[in-house]
Design an enzyme around this catalytic site. Sequence first.
Site, short mmCIF file in Angstrom:
data_model
loop_
_atom_site.label_atom_id
_atom_site.label_comp_id
_atom_site.label_asym_id
_atom_site.label_seq_id
_atom_site.Cartn_x
_atom_site.Cartn_y
_atom_site.Cartn_z
CE LYS A 1 1.72 -7.09 -4.46
NZ LYS A 1 1.52 -5.76 -3.83
CB SER B 1 2.76 -6.47 -0.15
OG SER B 1 2.06 -5.70 -1.11
CB SER C 1 2.73 -2.65 -1.52
OG SER C 1 2.50 -3.13 -0.22
N1 GLN Z 1 2.67 -2.42 4.25
C1 GLN Z 1 1.35 -1.86 4.16
C2 GLN Z 1 0.34 -2.85 4.71
O1 GLN Z 1 0.75 -3.83 5.19
C3 GLN Z 1 1.04 -1.51 2.74
C4 GLN Z 1 0.71 -2.68 1.90
C5 GLN Z 1 0.40 -2.32 0.50
O2 GLN Z 1 0.68 -1.22 0.04
N2 GLN Z 1 -0.21 -3.26 -0.19
O3 GLN Z 1 -0.83 -2.64 4.66
#
Ligand code: GLN
Length: 493
Positions: A82, A157, A181
């Site tokens: 990532k 994400s 994410s």
């Molecule tokens: N979707 C969640 C957010 O937008 C979690 C994101 C993540 O785990 N990095 O914060």
Amino acid sequence: MAHALDLPVAEMARRVRDPRDPLTARVLVDESLRRIEALDGRVKAFLHVAPDLARAQAGAVDAAVTAGRDPGPLAGVPLAVKDNLEVAGLPLTCASRMLAGYVAPRDATAVARAVAAGCCVVGKANLDEFAMGSSTENSAFGPTRNPHDLARVPGGSSGGSAAAVAARMVPLALGSDTGGSIRQPAALTGLVGFKPSYGRVSRSGLVAFASSLDQVGPLARSVEDAALLFRAMRGHDALDATTRRDVEAACPLPSLAGLRVGRVAELELGERPDAGTAAALARARAALAGAGAHEVELSIPLAGAAGLPIYYIVAPAEASSNLARFDGIRYGLRVPGEGLEGLYAATRGQGFGAEVQRRILVGTFVLSAGYADAYYKRAMAARQALAAALEQAFTQADVLLTATTPTPAFRLGEKASDPLAMYLCDALTVPANLAGVPAISLPAGVDAQGLPIGLQLWARAGADEALLAAAAAVERLLATPSPLPALAREVGA
Ligand code: GLN
């Protein structure tokens, strides 16, 4: 069997380590690069492909084998990383204009350890900008698509990492999970995604979003594959003072008979549940009961409707502080403006996308004098109470079982203009981060439209190996392995 790249990771690495076997790291890396070339124009899982680095790392693995040295348990396994984790010499963008052109000076600890175990980094995977989002649509460089249906999102994400594994371009990927994410995109693309206990894997070299919630973890096609990558990375790191010092031994596969499986009223699917998700959950519960597991009914009020509000105060608060370093002076983008303040405003105004700016504004607000007591401090108290309630729950249940997401993959654009609808995707994942407990998403089949469904297991903080063993047992019981998208058949997977 199509190609060695589709073997279980342990088998792939075992063959690479065997000097009499013609399979080499180079063969695996070349096949991975060939698949990326064939598919990624449509999927857009990668922001950067790194053939030179991957081939150099493969060469080192193969040279070790020839010289009679052991290249490690992940010998030759291609890995996607990532793009919020540092890989020395490769771009590090966090999918943000703010960091376009920035090159990482060193490896993140998680990356260094995966490479030391034999992994070969083939590229940097797309994400929501600074890991903020649930669909990968917040990437400044365009969205990633779900390999099971290119009109749909892969989740986020870590959507690029998930799509790369789901499309069989790589067998393993690294993601980060602040509120879901890793698990949410794993569920939406039919993979295993594991968020370890807080502090189990070093965050050194991970660009911080919300430091008290962030964890690095694997995305893979099976629990065993995910566990192998996790074990290569975990453990204390002098560069991250929050890493745990205890070491947990691998657990034998537990008997499901007598396993206490918690069902949390507040983490059920709600009044009008998605039919495919509800059916998968019911099927899993029936199978577990058939195997002799005991269902334990629990109520954890703070894990329900309060989870998202707590998360969307704590996470933006930490993000607003962490992202203050992107000021146009020290890193990446610099947009001239009137005086220093003008430069800050122009750089941050143009460098950050809308969702990142929204988080910074919310985070700054909830921390500001006069509001910190009403928001930040209350959220922190609620977070502590939630962690305590979960600890209590784990005296009654060995694991908790929930759906990973309320629905399967949605269409690109469907929620992009509605931040609250997007935030609701994480209702079932954020409490694990708030409490620091490990959680894993497993494939649980597909719905009537062929879209993957994920189920989630949680365990008490620190019980990562126990959770992996339980997840492997449930994976065998469900017998719904990671579904192969039609797209991947094109490259022979
Ligand atoms: N979707 C969640 C957010 O937008 C979690 C994101 C993540 O785990 N990095 O914060």
